[in-house]
Design a protein around this motif. Structure first.
Motif, PDB file in Angstrom:
ATOM      1  N   ALA A  37       5.847  -7.231   9.326  1.00 45.96           N
ATOM      2  CA  ALA A  37       5.496  -6.636  10.612  1.00 45.96           C
ATOM      3  C   ALA A  37       6.699  -6.587  11.546  1.00 45.96           C
ATOM      4  O   ALA A  37       6.899  -5.603  12.271  1.00 45.96           O
ATOM      5  N   GLU A  38       7.509  -7.646  11.507  1.00 48.60           N
ATOM      6  CA  GLU A  38       8.703  -7.694  12.350  1.00 48.60           C
ATOM      7  C   GLU A  38       9.812  -6.787  11.831  1.00 48.60           C
ATOM      8  O   GLU A  38      10.568  -6.195  12.606  1.00 48.60           O
ATOM      9  N   ARG A  39       9.894  -6.702  10.499  1.00 49.32           N
ATOM     10  CA  ARG A  39      10.967  -5.921   9.866  1.00 49.32           C
ATOM     11  C   ARG A  39      10.369  -4.891   8.906  1.00 49.32           C
ATOM     12  O   ARG A  39      10.401  -5.064   7.689  1.00 49.32           O
ATOM     13  N   PRO A  40       9.771  -3.817   9.410  1.00 53.14           N
ATOM     14  CA  PRO A  40       9.192  -2.809   8.511  1.00 53.14           C
ATOM     15  C   PRO A  40      10.214  -2.141   7.611  1.00 53.14           C
ATOM     16  O   PRO A  40       9.847  -1.522   6.606  1.00 53.14           O
ATOM     17  N   ASP A  41      11.507  -2.288   7.942  1.00 53.85           N
ATOM     18  CA  ASP A  41      12.569  -1.723   7.099  1.00 53.85           C
ATOM     19  C   ASP A  41      12.901  -2.617   5.906  1.00 53.85           C
ATOM     20  O   ASP A  41      13.687  -2.227   5.032  1.00 53.85           O
ATOM     21  N   ALA A  42      12.312  -3.814   5.841  1.00 58.52           N
ATOM     22  CA  ALA A  42      12.596  -4.738   4.731  1.00 58.52           C
ATOM     23  C   ALA A  42      11.921  -4.239   3.459  1.00 58.52           C
ATOM     24  O   ALA A  42      10.739  -3.922   3.450  1.00 58.52           O
ATOM     25  N   VAL A  43      12.669  -4.187   2.361  1.00 58.84           N
ATOM     26  CA  VAL A  43      12.159  -3.722   1.072  1.00 58.84           C
ATOM     27  C   VAL A  43      11.659  -4.919   0.266  1.00 58.84           C
ATOM     28  O   VAL A  43      12.430  -5.843   0.000  1.00 58.84           O
ATOM     29  N   PRO A  44      10.395  -4.936  -0.142  1.00 58.14           N
ATOM     30  CA  PRO A  44       9.893  -6.054  -0.946  1.00 58.14           C
ATOM     31  C   PRO A  44      10.581  -6.093  -2.314  1.00 58.14           C
ATOM     32  O   PRO A  44      10.874  -5.053  -2.908  1.00 58.14           O
ATOM     33  N   ILE A  45      10.824  -7.301  -2.796  1.00 58.68           N
ATOM     34  CA  ILE A  45      11.406  -7.473  -4.123  1.00 58.68           C
ATOM     35  C   ILE A  45      10.725  -8.649  -4.808  1.00 58.68           C
ATOM     36  O   ILE A  45      10.523  -9.702  -4.197  1.00 58.68           O
ATOM     37  N   ALA A  46      10.327  -8.446  -6.051  1.00 60.51           N
ATOM     38  CA  ALA A  46       9.716  -9.522  -6.851  1.00 60.51           C
ATOM     39  C   ALA A  46      10.494  -9.609  -8.157  1.00 60.51           C
ATOM     40  O   ALA A  46      11.475 -10.337  -8.273  1.00 60.51           O
ATOM     41  N   GLY A  47      10.102  -8.794  -9.156  1.00 65.39           N
ATOM     42  CA  GLY A  47      10.866  -8.775 -10.399  1.00 65.39           C
ATOM     43  C   GLY A  47      12.242  -8.149 -10.230  1.00 65.39           C
ATOM     44  O   GLY A  47      13.197  -8.499 -10.918  1.00 65.39           O
TER      45      GLY A  47
END
Length: 296
Positions: free
Chosen positions: A17-27
């Motif tokens: 919510a604070e950083r909508p530009d953050a790209v999720p990464i898992a694998g």
């Protein structure tokens, strides 16, 4: 580039919510490739690997809730009986190393038309669980893919799980690639037949993965339930599947080849599914509630 590492789902949603530009990464099997080739340079990465809430699966009322960070290897090993189509598609993903790291949630987040799990999710009636600090919603798979590598998530949402019905009929998946392993699909196809209904979907042959409605309607009306499948029905089904595609020419194949390959895949995959139905009985049943968390 900032590296954000939440420890709980609540913290991850707050950071998104604070950083909508953050790209999720898992694998990282898609994101890291893009970074390594400098195709993408996000302002921040949001690491989801330490969040236990995303690393398990559970069953209840003939539904499987698959956490977004469950790797393909666990889908294959633990869910093949309940989600056979998804397990089949998972076996075709990359190499053993990729299957150990990659996830269905990551496949959905990337939303590539060539993603191996997408056709299966479409024919399975999957719903994608999208969460944010505002709440949680379920997006039908058919509404999730909105363009080439574009999905229906809001900027502050994360994929937290995928909800799929337990198989009640026959499911099959197949794809064509330039070699036998570690291959991106030239085209792919999935089918599910249950309760005198047919669902079929294509991948890597249009701007988004898609259901093939005309082919489904034809097959639902023409299948000789309980009897051998006429060749004419399989041929016409393949023609309708190919006609629903909008392929392009690229380094992996021409549009004409993709249409031809889809026609062949549709006929063969239908044949496998029909043999499965003729040889087995699939009562719906009720699955007892179970929960499986990360064993790592």
């Amino acid at each position: 580039m900032d590296f954000l590492r939440p420890r709980t789902l609540a913290e991850a949603l707050a950071l998104k919510a604070e950083r909508p530009d953050a790209v999720p990464i898992a694998g990282g099997t898609d994101v890291m490739v893009e970074l390594n080739f400098d195709h993408r340079r996000p302002a921040a990465l949001l690491d989801l690997t330490g969040i236990g809430e995303l690393a398990g699966w559970s069953t209840s009322d003939a539904q499987v809730r698959l956490g977004a960070c469950v790797p393909y290897t666990r889908v294959i090993a633990e869910l093949g009986e309940w989600l056979p189509g998804l397990a089949m598609a998972s076996r075709t993903v990359g190499s053993p190393q990729i299957r150990n790291r990659g996830t269905v949630g990551g496949n959905l987040g990337a939303a590539s038309p060539a993603g191996d799990t997408h056709p299966v999710l479409l024919v399975s009636g999957a719903r994608i669980e999208a969460s944010s600090t505002r709440g949680t919603r379920l997006i039908p798979a058919e509404d999730f893919y909105v363009g080439v590598k574009r999905n229906a998530l809001a900027d502050d949402e994360l994929i937290t799980a995928v909800h799929l019905p337990v198989r009640a009929g026959a499911q099959q998946f197949s794809k064509v690639g330039t070699r036998n392993a570690m291959v991106i699909a030239v085209c792919s196809f999935a089918i599910a037949i249950e309760d005198h209904r047919v669902r079929a979907a294509i991948g890597s042959a249009a701007p988004t993965p898609r259901r093939v409605r005309e082919a489904e309607e034809f097959l639902s009306a023409e299948l000789p339930w309980g009897s051998p499948l006429p060749d004419s029905v399989g041929r016409r089904f393949g023609e309708l599947v190919a006609a629903a595609a909008e392929p392009i020419d690229d380094v992996r194949g021409t549009a004409a080849y993709r249409r031809h390959a889809l026609s062949v895949l549709a006929r063969r995959t239908l044949g496998w599914a029909w043999q499965e139905l003729l040889g087995k009985d699939f009562p719906m049943g009720i699955v007892k509630s179970r929960s499986h968390r990360d064993r790592g």
